[in-house]
Scaffold this active site. Sequence first.
Site, PDB file in Angstrom:
ATOM      1  N   GLU A  36       0.822  -1.211   0.000  1.00 57.02           N
ATOM      2  CA  GLU A  36       0.000   0.000   0.000  1.00 57.02           C
ATOM      3  C   GLU A  36       0.859   1.265   0.000  1.00 57.02           C
ATOM      4  O   GLU A  36       0.519   2.251  -0.648  1.00 57.02           O
ATOM      5  CB  GLU A  36      -0.968   0.004   1.192  1.00 57.02           C
ATOM      6  CG  GLU A  36      -2.075  -1.062   1.100  1.00 57.02           C
ATOM      7  CD  GLU A  36      -3.026  -0.857  -0.070  1.00 57.02           C
ATOM      8  OE1 GLU A  36      -3.000   0.208  -0.700  1.00 57.02           O
ATOM      9  OE2 GLU A  36      -3.802  -1.782  -0.355  1.00 57.02           O
ATOM     10  N   TYR A 119      -6.809   6.676   3.537  1.00 58.34           N
ATOM     11  CA  TYR A 119      -6.933   5.541   2.624  1.00 58.34           C
ATOM     12  C   TYR A 119      -6.141   4.333   3.126  1.00 58.34           C
ATOM     13  O   TYR A 119      -6.669   3.219   3.245  1.00 58.34           O
ATOM     14  CB  TYR A 119      -6.470   5.915   1.200  1.00 58.34           C
ATOM     15  CG  TYR A 119      -6.228   4.660   0.402  1.00 58.34           C
ATOM     16  CD1 TYR A 119      -7.304   3.923  -0.078  1.00 58.34           C
ATOM     17  CD2 TYR A 119      -4.944   4.151   0.221  1.00 58.34           C
ATOM     18  CE1 TYR A 119      -7.104   2.722  -0.734  1.00 58.34           C
ATOM     19  CE2 TYR A 119      -4.739   2.952  -0.440  1.00 58.34           C
ATOM     20  CZ  TYR A 119      -5.818   2.249  -0.916  1.00 58.34           C
ATOM     21  OH  TYR A 119      -5.628   1.048  -1.544  1.00 58.34           O
ATOM     22  N   ASP A 137     -10.449   5.228  -2.364  1.00 62.37           N
ATOM     23  CA  ASP A 137      -9.372   5.875  -3.107  1.00 62.37           C
ATOM     24  C   ASP A 137      -9.994   6.615  -4.288  1.00 62.37           C
ATOM     25  O   ASP A 137     -11.218   6.687  -4.415  1.00 62.37           O
ATOM     26  CB  ASP A 137      -8.306   4.859  -3.545  1.00 62.37           C
ATOM     27  CG  ASP A 137      -8.807   3.919  -4.632  1.00 62.37           C
ATOM     28  OD1 ASP A 137     -10.037   3.941  -4.935  1.00 62.37           O
ATOM     29  OD2 ASP A 137      -7.996   3.159  -5.188  1.00 62.37           O
TER      30      ASP A 137
END
Length: 290
Positions: A36, A119, A137
Amino acid sequence: MTALDPALVTDWFAAHARDLPWRRPGFSAWGTLVSEFMLQQTQVARVVPILEDWLRRWPTPADLAAAPPAEVLRAWGRLGYPRRALALHACATAIAERHGNRVPEDVDELLALPGIGDYTARAIAVFAHGHRHPVVDTNVRRVVARAVQGVAQPAAPNARRDLPAMEALLPDDRAAQRAFNAGMMEIGAVVCTARAPRCDECPLGAVCAWRLAGYPPPDAPPARRKPRFEGSDRQLRGRVMAELRASDVPVGETELVAVVPDPGVRARILAGLERDGLAARDDDGWSLPS
DNA sequence: AACACGGGGTA
DNA sequence: TACCCAGTGTT
């Protein structure tokens, strides 16, 4: 606003999801966190090979925490935004020292870590740990704007609106909410793209409010000029960082003049890199931080 | 709310 | 050549 049947998304995702490392069974929570961080700013195709090398080299947060920042920045390579490599390193240190070397599950604990925002905190809680949260997102915001709200483009990002809007669509079931979050992102990434959406391939094609309304065009965007990249401080910072990554020894003024000829600009670039912890000066020149 | 922050891909 | 992509942190 019609309710969206979550099965349209989850069934499509089950059949069409791209085969990606972080979707393999048994992929670690730490691996999800690293992926991520890398995906925050970089396309999937560029992330995959770096991610796999990274996790072989540093299989747990403590392994990364023990590495010198210079090696972390070299491994990050040309992924871009090298401050994020430093944030990931700091994040690993915090997890190793304060969380027993285990990636936190709680959104607020994740938000308190360096480099983790709205996020990423929810993406980790959902995809690494299976908890139920809306993950929003830019892809999700676009799909919701079109399929549910019937407009071509989402409004400016706003967690106060975006999170409840996704929450309202999210199924209760633990496995389904995970597939729904992932599926909405995937639809936005590969089908409901910003410029040329493939509506004939979209699982939401029959119910999409934007399509049903005849594709009303976006409101005229406010005229706003964007900074050019060529010749920018951003580009120069990148070139200086590339020099530092490539050198085993401190880089002297002479070599840096070749990269940034203007003395004032050069001083500004180096001061910025030093302030950000990306470069350090000693008697012999400039190096990555040790 | 606006800006800074890399690097690569597409039209 | 011009434009597009995208989350976090700072101001």
